[in-house]
Design a protein around this motif. Sequence first.
Motif, PDB file in Angstrom:
ATOM      1  N   ASP A 112     -26.190  37.381 -15.638  1.00 11.55           N
ATOM      2  CA  ASP A 112     -25.666  36.904 -14.357  1.00 11.55           C
ATOM      3  C   ASP A 112     -24.732  37.954 -13.752  1.00 11.55           C
ATOM      4  O   ASP A 112     -23.532  37.723 -13.591  1.00 11.55           O
ATOM      5  CB  ASP A 112     -24.915  35.585 -14.583  1.00 11.55           C
ATOM      6  N   PRO A 113     -25.274  39.139 -13.420  1.00  9.40           N
ATOM      7  CA  PRO A 113     -24.413  40.227 -12.946  1.00  9.40           C
ATOM      8  C   PRO A 113     -23.701  39.917 -11.634  1.00  9.40           C
ATOM      9  O   PRO A 113     -22.684  40.552 -11.322  1.00  9.40           O
ATOM     10  CB  PRO A 113     -25.381  41.402 -12.791  1.00  9.40           C
ATOM     11  N   GLU A 114     -24.202  38.954 -10.871  1.00 11.56           N
ATOM     12  CA  GLU A 114     -23.556  38.597  -9.603  1.00 11.56           C
ATOM     13  C   GLU A 114     -22.124  38.114  -9.820  1.00 11.56           C
ATOM     14  O   GLU A 114     -21.213  38.461  -9.067  1.00 11.56           O
ATOM     15  CB  GLU A 114     -24.374  37.515  -8.895  1.00 11.56           C
ATOM     16  N   ARG A 115     -21.904  37.348 -10.865  1.00 10.83           N
ATOM     17  CA  ARG A 115     -20.565  36.832 -11.152  1.00 10.83           C
ATOM     18  C   ARG A 115     -19.880  37.574 -12.291  1.00 10.83           C
ATOM     19  O   ARG A 115     -18.639  37.632 -12.342  1.00 10.83           O
ATOM     20  CB  ARG A 115     -20.644  35.335 -11.492  1.00 10.83           C
ATOM     21  N   VAL A 156     -30.770  28.682 -11.819  1.00  8.31           N
ATOM     22  CA  VAL A 156     -31.073  27.283 -11.546  1.00  8.31           C
ATOM     23  C   VAL A 156     -30.005  26.704 -10.613  1.00  8.31           C
ATOM     24  O   VAL A 156     -28.825  26.658 -10.979  1.00  8.31           O
ATOM     25  CB  VAL A 156     -31.114  26.454 -12.851  1.00  8.31           C
ATOM     26  N   PRO A 157     -30.381  26.279  -9.412  1.00 10.60           N
ATOM     27  CA  PRO A 157     -29.391  25.722  -8.481  1.00 10.60           C
ATOM     28  C   PRO A 157     -28.858  24.381  -8.964  1.00 10.60           C
ATOM     29  O   PRO A 157     -29.570  23.596  -9.603  1.00 10.60           O
ATOM     30  CB  PRO A 157     -30.198  25.565  -7.184  1.00 10.60           C
ATOM     31  N   LEU A 158     -27.590  24.117  -8.658  1.00  8.90           N
ATOM     32  CA  LEU A 158     -26.956  22.853  -9.005  1.00  8.90           C
ATOM     33  C   LEU A 158     -26.765  21.993  -7.758  1.00  8.90           C
ATOM     34  O   LEU A 158     -26.825  22.491  -6.633  1.00  8.90           O
ATOM     35  CB  LEU A 158     -25.602  23.112  -9.673  1.00  8.90           C
ATOM     36  N   ASP A 159     -26.515  20.724  -7.972  1.00 12.16           N
ATOM     37  CA  ASP A 159     -26.391  19.791  -6.852  1.00 12.16           C
ATOM     38  C   ASP A 159     -25.218  20.120  -5.929  1.00 12.16           C
ATOM     39  O   ASP A 159     -25.241  19.792  -4.748  1.00 12.16           O
ATOM     40  CB  ASP A 159     -26.218  18.359  -7.382  1.00 12.16           C
ATOM     41  N   ASP A 160     -24.178  20.763  -6.481  1.00 12.45           N
ATOM     42  CA  ASP A 160     -22.993  21.061  -5.668  1.00 12.45           C
ATOM     43  C   ASP A 160     -23.112  22.376  -4.902  1.00 12.45           C
ATOM     44  O   ASP A 160     -22.151  22.828  -4.272  1.00 12.45           O
ATOM     45  CB  ASP A 160     -21.734  21.086  -6.540  1.00 12.45           C
ATOM     46  N   GLY A 161     -24.282  23.002  -4.957  1.00 15.42           N
ATOM     47  CA  GLY A 161     -24.491  24.262  -4.245  1.00 15.42           C
ATOM     48  C   GLY A 161     -24.275  25.489  -5.105  1.00 15.42           C
ATOM     49  O   GLY A 161     -24.596  26.608  -4.685  1.00 15.42           O
ATOM     50  N   THR A 164     -26.458  27.701 -12.190  1.00 13.74           N
ATOM     51  CA  THR A 164     -26.283  28.066 -13.583  1.00 13.74           C
ATOM     52  C   THR A 164     -27.461  28.950 -13.979  1.00 13.74           C
ATOM     53  O   THR A 164     -28.321  29.250 -13.146  1.00 13.74           O
ATOM     54  CB  THR A 164     -26.173  26.828 -14.484  1.00 13.74           C
ATOM     55  N   MET A 165     -27.500  29.364 -15.249  1.00 16.29           N
ATOM     56  CA  MET A 165     -28.575  30.233 -15.716  1.00 16.29           C
ATOM     57  C   MET A 165     -29.217  29.637 -16.968  1.00 16.29           C
ATOM     58  O   MET A 165     -28.522  29.289 -17.928  1.00 16.29           O
ATOM     59  CB  MET A 165     -28.037  31.629 -16.059  1.00 16.29           C
ATOM     60  N   ASP A 166     -30.540  29.477 -16.932  1.00 16.75           N
ATOM     61  CA  ASP A 166     -31.297  29.206 -18.149  1.00 16.75           C
ATOM     62  C   ASP A 166     -31.645  30.565 -18.756  1.00 16.75           C
ATOM     63  O   ASP A 166     -32.027  31.490 -18.026  1.00 16.75           O
ATOM     64  CB  ASP A 166     -32.584  28.444 -17.827  1.00 16.75           C
ATOM     65  N   HIS A 167     -31.531  30.690 -20.064  1.00 16.90           N
ATOM     66  CA  HIS A 167     -31.797  32.001 -20.660  1.00 16.90           C
ATOM     67  C   HIS A 167     -32.142  31.870 -22.135  1.00 16.90           C
ATOM     68  O   HIS A 167     -31.885  30.842 -22.766  1.00 16.90           O
ATOM     69  CB  HIS A 167     -30.577  32.922 -20.500  1.00 16.90           C
ATOM     70  N   SER A 168     -32.739  32.917 -22.667  1.00 11.33           N
ATOM     71  CA  SER A 168     -33.052  32.979 -24.094  1.00 11.33           C
ATOM     72  C   SER A 168     -31.760  32.828 -24.894  1.00 11.33           C
ATOM     73  O   SER A 168     -30.725  33.391 -24.532  1.00 11.33           O
ATOM     74  CB  SER A 168     -33.709  34.312 -24.442  1.00 11.33           C
TER      75      SER A 168
END
Length: 208
Positions: A112-115, A156-161, A164-168
């Motif tokens: 998640d390099p964006e954050r 994976v988008p969340l309901d609050d906008g 999160t990340m699904d990952h190995s």
Amino acid sequence: MSGLKLFRYVAWAAVAVLACVAGALVYFQTTANENSGALIKPLAAIGGPFELVSGTGETVTDKTFAGKPTVMFFGFTYCPDVCPTTLSELQGWMAELGPDAEKLNYAFVSVDPERDTPDVMRDYVWAFDKRITPLTGSKEQVDAMLKAYRVYAKRVPLDDGDYTMDHSAAVYLMNENNEFVGTIAYGEAEETALAKLKRLIKNTAASS
């Protein structure tokens, strides 16, 4: 069923499929007389050159880790459970290995390099152990490494906008030549995990 829930089920199904494929690969590569701490023969299909940035802003490549085996995990700092659990387990394995822990490299690679900026990665990872190298980079750099190491990662988008990340969730074991030789599964018994790490160290000593 909402579209978001369906998306999550599909994403987790993809993770399960990848895990089964990896498990089958490990099984068929393992020789019949090896014990539970066995590693597979090196696989060139997983791994390769990379260039990322450490928590201190320095460039880190695969050559930085040359000469010692590397224990590598892919995750992100906003991870609610898998990543902190794995880092905590890694911290425990290092303590159990004692002086032999210094014979291995350790890396936590962001998906998640964006954050996950270098500063964020440093503060997060070093809260567990400063011997673990935090690695991040541009999206292009990270994506290239994920592809080379066959790591599954999906935003994976969340309901609050937010997202999160699904990952190995497996820990990758690379030998001193940065060749893939096995994994430690998420939640694997400590005894088995330590056996694999000790074998990784032993194999390096035998080949030197």
